[in-house]
Design a protein around this motif. Structure first.
Motif, short mmCIF file in Angstrom:
data_model
loop_
_atom_site.label_atom_id
_atom_site.label_comp_id
_atom_site.label_asym_id
_atom_site.label_seq_id
_atom_site.Cartn_x
_atom_site.Cartn_y
_atom_site.Cartn_z
N ASN A 179 0.82 -1.21 0.00
CA ASN A 179 0.00 0.00 0.00
C ASN A 179 0.86 1.26 0.00
N ARG A 180 1.96 1.23 0.73
CA ARG A 180 2.85 2.40 0.73
C ARG A 180 3.47 2.63 -0.64
N LYS A 181 3.75 1.55 -1.36
CA LYS A 181 4.36 1.65 -2.68
C LYS A 181 3.33 1.94 -3.77
N GLY A 182 2.06 1.80 -3.45
CA GLY A 182 1.02 2.01 -4.45
C GLY A 182 0.73 0.79 -5.28
N ILE A 183 1.37 -0.34 -4.97
CA ILE A 183 1.11 -1.59 -5.69
C ILE A 183 -0.30 -2.08 -5.36
N PHE A 184 -0.66 -1.99 -4.09
CA PHE A 184 -2.02 -2.23 -3.61
C PHE A 184 -2.64 -0.89 -3.22
N SER A 185 -3.95 -0.82 -3.32
CA SER A 185 -4.70 0.33 -2.79
C SER A 185 -5.95 -0.20 -2.11
N ASN A 186 -5.77 -1.12 -1.18
CA ASN A 186 -6.91 -1.83 -0.60
C ASN A 186 -7.07 -1.60 0.90
N LYS A 187 -6.47 -0.54 1.40
CA LYS A 187 -6.44 -0.31 2.85
C LYS A 187 -7.84 -0.28 3.47
N HIS A 188 -8.81 0.22 2.70
CA HIS A 188 -10.17 0.37 3.23
C HIS A 188 -11.16 -0.58 2.56
N ASP A 189 -10.67 -1.55 1.82
CA ASP A 189 -11.55 -2.48 1.10
C ASP A 189 -12.12 -3.52 2.06
N THR A 190 -13.45 -3.60 2.11
CA THR A 190 -14.12 -4.55 2.99
C THR A 190 -15.06 -5.44 2.19
N GLU A 191 -15.42 -6.56 2.77
CA GLU A 191 -16.39 -7.47 2.15
C GLU A 191 -17.72 -6.75 1.93
N THR A 192 -18.15 -5.98 2.92
CA THR A 192 -19.44 -5.28 2.82
C THR A 192 -19.45 -4.29 1.66
N ALA A 193 -18.36 -3.51 1.52
CA ALA A 193 -18.30 -2.52 0.46
C ALA A 193 -18.29 -3.18 -0.92
N LEU A 194 -17.58 -4.28 -1.05
CA LEU A 194 -17.54 -4.99 -2.33
C LEU A 194 -18.93 -5.53 -2.67
N ARG A 195 -19.59 -6.10 -1.71
CA ARG A 195 -20.94 -6.64 -1.95
C ARG A 195 -21.90 -5.52 -2.37
N GLU A 196 -21.79 -4.36 -1.73
CA GLU A 196 -22.67 -3.24 -2.06
C GLU A 196 -22.47 -2.79 -3.50
N GLU A 197 -21.21 -2.67 -3.93
CA GLU A 197 -20.94 -2.19 -5.29
C GLU A 197 -21.41 -3.20 -6.33
N LEU A 198 -21.23 -4.48 -6.06
CA LEU A 198 -21.71 -5.50 -7.00
C LEU A 198 -23.24 -5.53 -7.04
N SER A 199 -23.87 -5.41 -5.89
CA SER A 199 -25.33 -5.50 -5.81
C SER A 199 -26.02 -4.32 -6.48
N GLY A 211 -9.58 -16.49 4.04
CA GLY A 211 -8.43 -15.75 4.55
C GLY A 211 -8.59 -14.27 4.26
N GLU A 212 -7.65 -13.71 3.52
CA GLU A 212 -7.73 -12.28 3.17
C GLU A 212 -8.36 -12.05 1.80
N VAL A 213 -8.77 -13.11 1.14
CA VAL A 213 -9.24 -13.02 -0.25
C VAL A 213 -10.75 -13.16 -0.33
N ALA A 214 -11.38 -12.26 -1.07
CA ALA A 214 -12.80 -12.36 -1.38
C ALA A 214 -12.96 -12.96 -2.77
N LEU A 215 -13.65 -14.08 -2.85
CA LEU A 215 -14.02 -14.69 -4.12
C LEU A 215 -15.45 -14.27 -4.42
N PHE A 216 -15.69 -13.68 -5.59
CA PHE A 216 -17.01 -13.12 -5.87
C PHE A 216 -17.49 -13.55 -7.25
N SER A 217 -18.81 -13.54 -7.40
CA SER A 217 -19.43 -13.73 -8.70
C SER A 217 -20.75 -12.97 -8.71
N ALA A 218 -21.17 -12.56 -9.91
CA ALA A 218 -22.41 -11.79 -10.05
C ALA A 218 -22.88 -11.94 -11.49
#
Length: 222
Positions: A179-199, A211-218
């Motif tokens: 996150n400090r290097k900008g390779i990731f930008s997921n500091k505030h990424d949550t399961e709830t927020a991902l579900r909301e955007e997909l829904s 674990g730390e990974v969300a597997l999703f489908s829509a």
């Protein structure tokens, strides 16, 4: 509205040069996924085997591991690859050359046009956590996906979450560094927020956290 620069967009994908891609399967999909993110590559491959169609677009192609190993419904699928990183596109295109893939170099936050037939499945594996901004901003990628998906088509993928879980010490350290290097930008990424955007955009939204990974489908409604 989040103010995202081109430099931030590039930071998430510039790391994937030829040497990194050559080691990606062993280091990222092997060691890092299993021991730090606590989600085996085999679990992501199972998702491909279940949901991939013979009219498929892969977005953020990485090394092409899953496309190389998954079971397509036919021996001659229509396969398209989309990425901003030219090294990733070329590396994956060579790996799956038996399918004669279409190549599209795109910044998916701005444009995912393909100028042709739409797709029945779209894979998006380990892309979202590399895109700058929160899900409220990067959710525009889902809008772009809808535009090139047929009615009834499925979007599926995975992303490393940065909040709401309890990563082990090494995972927390690596995620902080990325996150400090900008390779990731997921500091505030949550399961709830991902579900909301997909829904907001799709039906039949399914989301599992390993674990730390969300597997999703829509699925896109007809």
């Amino acid at each position: 509205m989040e103010n995202i620069t081109r430099k931030q967009v590039s930071a998430g994908q510039d790391v994937y040069g030829k040497l990194t891609l050559a080691a990606y399967d062993a280091l990222v999909l092997g060691a890092t996924c299993r021991w730090l993110w606590q989600c085996k590559a085999s679990q992501m491959l199972e998702q491909y085997n279940t949901l991939v169609s013979d009219n498929h677009l892969d977005v953020g192609v990485g090394s092409g591991y899953f496309l190389d190993h998954c079971r397509f419904p036919s021996d001659a699928p229509r396969l398209a690859l989309m990425d901003l990183n030219e090294d990733s596109l070329n590396f994956t295109a060579r790996r799956v050359s038996r399918y004669s893939p279409e190549l599209y170099r795109r910044n998916v936050l701005e444009d995912m046009s393909v100028g042709g037939r739409k797709f029945d499945s779209v894979g998006m594996n380990f892309l979202l956590h590399c895109l700058p901004g929160s899900f409220g901003y990067t959710g525009r990628v889902f809008d772009h996906c809808r535009e090139i998906m047929n009615d009834g088509a499925v979007l599926f993928g995975s992303t490393v979450l940065g909040a709401g879980n309890r990563p082990n010490l090494l995972a927390r350290a690596l995620m902080g560094f990325y996150n400090r290097k900008g390779i990731f930008s997921n500091k505030h990424d949550t399961e709830t927020a991902l579900r909301e955007e997909l829904s907001k955009r799709f039906s039949e939204v399914q989301l599992q956290v390993r674990g730390e990974v969300a597997l999703f489908s829509a699925r896109k409604d007809g």
